[in-house]
Write an enzyme that holds these catalytic residues in place. Structure first.
Site, PDB file in Angstrom:
ATOM      1  N   GLY A   5       0.967  -1.054  -0.265  1.00 60.33           N
ATOM      2  CA  GLY A   5       0.021  -0.341  -0.212  1.00 60.33           C
ATOM      3  C   GLY A   5       1.256   1.544   0.089  1.00 60.33           C
ATOM      4  O   GLY A   5       1.615   1.379  -0.673  1.00 60.33           O
ATOM      5  N   GLU A   6       0.355   2.118   1.255  1.00 61.11           N
ATOM      6  CA  GLU A   6       1.427   2.923   1.009  1.00 61.11           C
ATOM      7  C   GLU A   6       2.165   3.187   2.611  1.00 61.11           C
ATOM      8  O   GLU A   6       1.566   3.655   3.202  1.00 61.11           O
ATOM      9  CB  GLU A   6       0.582   4.598   0.943  1.00 61.11           C
ATOM     10  CG  GLU A   6       0.950   6.349   1.002  1.00 61.11           C
ATOM     11  CD  GLU A   6       2.526   6.006   0.229  1.00 61.11           C
ATOM     12  OE1 GLU A   6       2.084   5.609  -1.282  1.00 61.11           O
ATOM     13  OE2 GLU A   6       4.007   6.550   0.815  1.00 61.11           O
ATOM     14  N   SER A   7       3.565   3.152   2.296  1.00 56.88           N
ATOM     15  CA  SER A   7       4.184   2.684   3.795  1.00 56.88           C
ATOM     16  C   SER A   7       3.770   3.907   4.966  1.00 56.88           C
ATOM     17  O   SER A   7       3.805   4.073   5.736  1.00 56.88           O
ATOM     18  CB  SER A   7       5.541   2.482   3.560  1.00 56.88           C
ATOM     19  OG  SER A   7       6.327   3.471   2.969  1.00 56.88           O
ATOM     20  N   CYS A  54       6.244  -5.429  -0.054  1.00 61.16           N
ATOM     21  CA  CYS A  54       6.186  -4.234  -0.267  1.00 61.16           C
ATOM     22  C   CYS A  54       6.311  -3.527   0.743  1.00 61.16           C
ATOM     23  O   CYS A  54       7.148  -2.730   1.375  1.00 61.16           O
ATOM     24  CB  CYS A  54       4.882  -3.727  -1.441  1.00 61.16           C
ATOM     25  SG  CYS A  54       5.799  -2.960  -2.771  1.00 61.16           S
ATOM     26  N   ARG A  60      12.760   2.947  -1.148  1.00 59.53           N
ATOM     27  CA  ARG A  60      11.840   3.040  -1.306  1.00 59.53           C
ATOM     28  C   ARG A  60      11.528   3.738  -3.019  1.00 59.53           C
ATOM     29  O   ARG A  60      12.215   4.035  -3.927  1.00 59.53           O
ATOM     30  CB  ARG A  60      10.588   4.289  -0.849  1.00 59.53           C
ATOM     31  CG  ARG A  60      10.710   4.271   0.434  1.00 59.53           C
ATOM     32  CD  ARG A  60       9.515   4.768   1.289  1.00 59.53           C
ATOM     33  NE  ARG A  60       8.081   4.891   1.333  1.00 59.53           N
ATOM     34  CZ  ARG A  60       7.170   6.509   0.574  1.00 59.53           C
ATOM     35  NH1 ARG A  60       7.944   7.327   1.672  1.00 59.53           N
ATOM     36  NH2 ARG A  60       6.868   6.550   0.485  1.00 59.53           N
ATOM     37  N   ILE A 118       4.728  -3.252  -7.503  1.00 54.54           N
ATOM     38  CA  ILE A 118       4.879  -1.836  -7.964  1.00 54.54           C
ATOM     39  C   ILE A 118       4.967  -1.149  -7.233  1.00 54.54           C
ATOM     40  O   ILE A 118       5.160  -1.203  -6.073  1.00 54.54           O
ATOM     41  CB  ILE A 118       2.857  -2.090  -7.802  1.00 54.54           C
ATOM     42  CG1 ILE A 118       2.735  -3.031  -8.501  1.00 54.54           C
ATOM     43  CG2 ILE A 118       1.892  -1.131  -7.814  1.00 54.54           C
ATOM     44  CD1 ILE A 118       0.990  -3.704  -7.967  1.00 54.54           C
ATOM     45  N   ARG A 119       5.737  -0.304  -8.033  1.00 56.68           N
ATOM     46  CA  ARG A 119       6.517   0.876  -7.550  1.00 56.68           C
ATOM     47  C   ARG A 119       6.763   0.309  -6.189  1.00 56.68           C
ATOM     48  O   ARG A 119       6.955   0.841  -4.917  1.00 56.68           O
ATOM     49  CB  ARG A 119       5.831   2.071  -6.635  1.00 56.68           C
ATOM     50  CG  ARG A 119       5.196   2.166  -8.104  1.00 56.68           C
ATOM     51  CD  ARG A 119       4.203   3.406  -7.606  1.00 56.68           C
ATOM     52  NE  ARG A 119       4.647   4.824  -6.321  1.00 56.68           N
ATOM     53  CZ  ARG A 119       4.193   5.047  -5.116  1.00 56.68           C
ATOM     54  NH1 ARG A 119       3.099   4.682  -5.181  1.00 56.68           N
ATOM     55  NH2 ARG A 119       4.326   6.176  -4.425  1.00 56.68           N
ATOM     56  N   HIS A 155       4.354  -8.523  -4.111  1.00 55.47           N
ATOM     57  CA  HIS A 155       3.150  -8.687  -4.522  1.00 55.47           C
ATOM     58  C   HIS A 155       2.562 -10.204  -4.458  1.00 55.47           C
ATOM     59  O   HIS A 155       2.259 -10.489  -5.606  1.00 55.47           O
ATOM     60  CB  HIS A 155       1.847  -7.653  -4.662  1.00 55.47           C
ATOM     61  CG  HIS A 155       2.401  -6.536  -3.782  1.00 55.47           C
ATOM     62  ND1 HIS A 155       1.160  -6.229  -3.250  1.00 55.47           N
ATOM     63  CD2 HIS A 155       2.501  -5.123  -5.013  1.00 55.47           C
ATOM     64  CE1 HIS A 155       2.047  -4.606  -3.202  1.00 55.47           C
ATOM     65  NE2 HIS A 155       2.698  -4.501  -3.682  1.00 55.47           N
ATOM     66  N   GLU A 161       0.595 -11.291  -3.476  1.00 52.09           N
ATOM     67  CA  GLU A 161      -1.140 -12.331  -3.018  1.00 52.09           C
ATOM     68  C   GLU A 161      -2.070 -11.591  -4.825  1.00 52.09           C
ATOM     69  O   GLU A 161      -3.056 -12.282  -4.365  1.00 52.09           O
ATOM     70  CB  GLU A 161      -1.361 -11.080  -1.946  1.00 52.09           C
ATOM     71  CG  GLU A 161      -1.619  -9.907  -2.144  1.00 52.09           C
ATOM     72  CD  GLU A 161      -0.334  -8.842  -2.466  1.00 52.09           C
ATOM     73  OE1 GLU A 161       0.855  -9.676  -2.304  1.00 52.09           O
ATOM     74  OE2 GLU A 161      -0.452  -7.715  -2.397  1.00 52.09           O
TER      75      GLU A 161
HETATM   76  N1  GLN Z   1       5.696   2.371  -3.086  1.00 52.53           N
HETATM   77  C1  GLN Z   1       5.282   2.419  -1.834  1.00 52.53           C
HETATM   78  C2  GLN Z   1       5.875   3.201  -0.695  1.00 52.53           C
HETATM   79  O1  GLN Z   1       6.453   2.933  -0.296  1.00 52.53           O
HETATM   80  C3  GLN Z   1       5.163   1.451  -1.877  1.00 52.53           C
HETATM   81  C4  GLN Z   1       3.993   0.012  -2.569  1.00 52.53           C
HETATM   82  C5  GLN Z   1       3.513  -1.128  -2.070  1.00 52.53           C
HETATM   83  O2  GLN Z   1       3.575  -1.639  -1.134  1.00 52.53           O
HETATM   84  N2  GLN Z   1       2.836  -1.575  -3.616  1.00 52.53           N
HETATM   85  O3  GLN Z   1       4.831   2.422   0.308  1.00 52.53           O
END
Ligand code: GLN
Length: 189
Positions: A46-48, A78, A105, A134-135, A170, A172
């Site tokens: 998600g977004e850390s 992630c 990151r 993903i990112r 990921h 999942e």
């Molecule tokens: N780029 C996100 C972060 O820095 C992590 C991306 C993800 O969990 N798929 O939190």
């Protein structure tokens, strides 16, 4: 076997589905006391920065550390991996700081915001693991107690230290449940 999935933000439903397919009982974790019921915890992608802030706001940061010290295993994917690392390059965002590693990151660059790679992971047999990034972050440095299980372009993307497991990608979002099964096997010890 009861496993918690941190359900504050991000891809927690997908982890739930995967764990249930592996035969585990799943508890979505939003309150500190819910952690008392589980032997393992997954911190999703998600977004850390958001997940870290919510963990503090909802009283989960300290409780997760307490339960870890009591023997609860943790698997971070992630953003979850970022939150577990002691050092995050150029960031002072809130974190659990349990894994002896330095993480970067969004580390694969803009061209490669999202990509797939086949990973060779000796622990999971001859079939490669198809990993969805993903990112994604990667780990750029690990302490002596950390077991590096896979790399992409010479960067660490799966690692384990005792009761902690992290992946930069990921699983999942695929139908390959070997990493979730591996995590479940860590709980039985
Ligand atoms: N780029 C996100 C972060 O820095 C992590 C991306 C993800 O969990 N798929 O939190």
């Amino acid at each position: 076997m009861r496993i918690g999935v941190l359900a504050l933000q991000g891809a927690f439903r997908e982890h739930r589905r995967m764990l249930e397919a592996c035969g585990a009982e799943v508890v979505e974790i939003r309150k500190p006391e819910e952690l008392d019921e589980v032997q393992g915890l997954i911190i999703p992608g998600g977004e850390s920065t958001t997940i870290g802030k919510l963990m503090i706001e909802w009283g989960l940061m300290d409780k997760i550390k307490t339960r870890y010290n009591q023997g609860m295993a943790i698997y971070g994917t992630c953003a979850g991996m970022i939150l577990l690392c002691k050092e995050i390059v150029s960031s002072n965002q809130p974190r659990l700081a349990l894994l002896d590693a330095t993480v970067q990151r969004n580390a694969f660059g803009r061209q490669r915001e999202s990509f797939e790679a086949d990973l060779t992971v000796p622990e999971f047999g001859a079939d490669p693991v198809k990993a969805v990034f993903i990112r994604a972050p990667f780990i750029e440095q690990v302490g002596p107690g950390v077991n590096v299980m896979a790399k992409v372009k010479d960067k660490v993307v799966i690692a384990r230290e005792g009761n902690l497991l992290v992946t930069a990608f990921h699983p999942e979002l695929t139908d390959d449940n070997r990493i979730h099964k591996y995590f479940i096997s860590m709980l039985k010890k």
